[in-house]
Design a protein around this motif. Sequence first.
Motif, PDB file in Angstrom:
ATOM      1  N   LYS A  52      -2.329  52.334  13.335  1.00 40.44           N
ATOM      2  CA  LYS A  52      -3.255  52.528  14.464  1.00 40.44           C
ATOM      3  C   LYS A  52      -4.666  52.071  14.150  1.00 40.44           C
ATOM      4  N   ASP A  53      -5.068  52.172  12.891  1.00 40.06           N
ATOM      5  CA  ASP A  53      -6.481  51.926  12.565  1.00 40.06           C
ATOM      6  C   ASP A  53      -6.771  50.487  12.153  1.00 40.06           C
ATOM      7  N   PHE A  54      -5.725  49.666  12.088  1.00 38.64           N
ATOM      8  CA  PHE A  54      -5.935  48.260  11.728  1.00 38.64           C
ATOM      9  C   PHE A  54      -5.318  47.329  12.762  1.00 38.64           C
ATOM     10  N   GLU A  55      -5.958  46.193  12.888  1.00 41.08           N
ATOM     11  CA  GLU A  55      -5.476  45.087  13.716  1.00 41.08           C
ATOM     12  C   GLU A  55      -4.991  44.027  12.719  1.00 41.08           C
ATOM     13  N   PRO A  56      -3.706  43.664  12.722  1.00 39.80           N
ATOM     14  CA  PRO A  56      -3.255  42.647  11.769  1.00 39.80           C
ATOM     15  C   PRO A  56      -3.801  41.257  12.133  1.00 39.80           C
ATOM     16  N   PHE A  94       4.627  42.288   0.781  1.00 38.96           N
ATOM     17  CA  PHE A  94       3.785  41.340   1.518  1.00 38.96           C
ATOM     18  C   PHE A  94       2.314  41.612   1.227  1.00 38.96           C
ATOM     19  N   TYR A  95       1.516  40.566   1.287  1.00 37.79           N
ATOM     20  CA  TYR A  95       0.058  40.659   1.236  1.00 37.79           C
ATOM     21  C   TYR A  95      -0.452  40.039   2.529  1.00 37.79           C
ATOM     22  N   GLY A  96      -1.356  40.743   3.214  1.00 31.46           N
ATOM     23  CA  GLY A  96      -1.820  40.235   4.511  1.00 31.46           C
ATOM     24  C   GLY A  96      -3.254  40.631   4.788  1.00 31.46           C
ATOM     25  N   GLN A 145       6.076  29.159   9.921  1.00 33.28           N
ATOM     26  CA  GLN A 145       5.211  29.328  11.099  1.00 33.28           C
ATOM     27  C   GLN A 145       5.571  30.572  11.923  1.00 33.28           C
ATOM     28  N   SER A 146       6.854  30.846  12.109  1.00 34.69           N
ATOM     29  CA  SER A 146       7.251  31.960  12.984  1.00 34.69           C
ATOM     30  C   SER A 146       6.854  33.320  12.411  1.00 34.69           C
ATOM     31  N   ARG A 147       6.523  33.367  11.117  1.00 32.09           N
ATOM     32  CA  ARG A 147       6.159  34.646  10.502  1.00 32.09           C
ATOM     33  C   ARG A 147       4.647  34.786  10.338  1.00 32.09           C
ATOM     34  N   ARG A 148       3.895  33.821  10.904  1.00 30.86           N
ATOM     35  CA  ARG A 148       2.430  33.858  10.799  1.00 30.86           C
ATOM     36  C   ARG A 148       1.825  34.650  11.952  1.00 30.86           C
ATOM     37  N   LEU A 170       2.806  39.957  11.797  1.00 27.65           N
ATOM     38  CA  LEU A 170       2.428  40.906  10.745  1.00 27.65           C
ATOM     39  C   LEU A 170       2.569  42.348  11.251  1.00 27.65           C
ATOM     40  N   ALA A 171       2.212  42.580  12.520  1.00 31.30           N
ATOM     41  CA  ALA A 171       2.390  43.927  13.084  1.00 31.30           C
ATOM     42  C   ALA A 171       3.874  44.319  13.027  1.00 31.30           C
TER      43      ALA A 171
END
Length: 333
Positions: A122-126, A260-262, A304-307, A312-313
């Motif tokens: 809730k507190d982050f926007e990916p 994962f790192y994002g 590309q489809s995972r970008r 990420l959400a």
Amino acid sequence: MVAENNGREARLARQFIAAALVAMAGISSAQAQDYPVRTVTVIVPFAAGGPADITGRIVVDIFSRHLGQKFVVENVVGAGGTVGALRAARAPANGYTILSGHLGTNALAPAFYPNLGYDPQKDFEPIGLTAEYPELLVVRKDFPANNLKEFVAYAKSNPDKLNVGHAGLGSVSYIGCLLLHSAIGIKPTMIPFTGTAPVLNAMLAGQVDYECDPVLGTLSQVQAGNVKALAVAAQKRSPLLPDVPTSHEQGLPQFDIAPFYGVFVPSGTPQAVVDKLADALNKGLNEEAVQKRLADLGAESVEQSRRGPKALADLVKSESARLMPILKAAAEK
Ligand code: MLT
């Protein structure tokens, strides 16, 4: 007269509230269009020199080049990365404080911290996925085991002698070894550090027996023969370490993790800023030099489809749903 005063006070109160809302959002929509006009801080919640830091510096380089502004890393360490993540969650939602987080800080931390202080979903926007790296089980050079079978046998007969280094409760190095330990049925001493770069130093000095870390953390020391990699926690071997068998090959498929790192920004960050960051990250990840750098660090390429923010959400949600019960069960064993 009284009515006039009341009207003026109400107007002033409305203006004050409007100004406060803009200040809380930290940025107006016109400013969002111009973003970034000053230096941007990218919080890396672990010590310099480790996987999170190396990945965060790749992100900083991409953003600096594609957005024409200075982006700088600030290492804000502690509590398995949650100190830095909390700082980022509470920063003004204006795009000038960004988090280069990971599976631990931005998905699984609630499994370890009942009073975390932020909600990863809730507190982050990916903004987007940067990389995924399989983990390695790495032991000090003179550790009396040369493969996973020997490691399990030694660990089972000497559980009190083992010292495991990790980057704090809930870090991915902690989580990786938690999966390993629960599969073997041992509970060795877990020693927290501020990141796995200091764990590696302690292992090189013989103070720590082993760690579970994303491949890039120990790669050069493994290749130089200064520590030994006993298993890749994956189904496939790493092309960078073709002689190191996987956990699956060695009969321990439960030890399987590629965190994962994002990149994340605080919730409420204007859409124009989110779009600019996501676009810049995507362009950077398309560059041959960036792809080569990530491959040389042991990352699998992010197609590309995972970008982007939505992917990420979804990943945060699916990894939380998949791993939370496994971790809770492992921690309770
Ligand atoms: C690091 O960079 O120190 C590690 O990736 C952190 C971790 O184990 O989560």
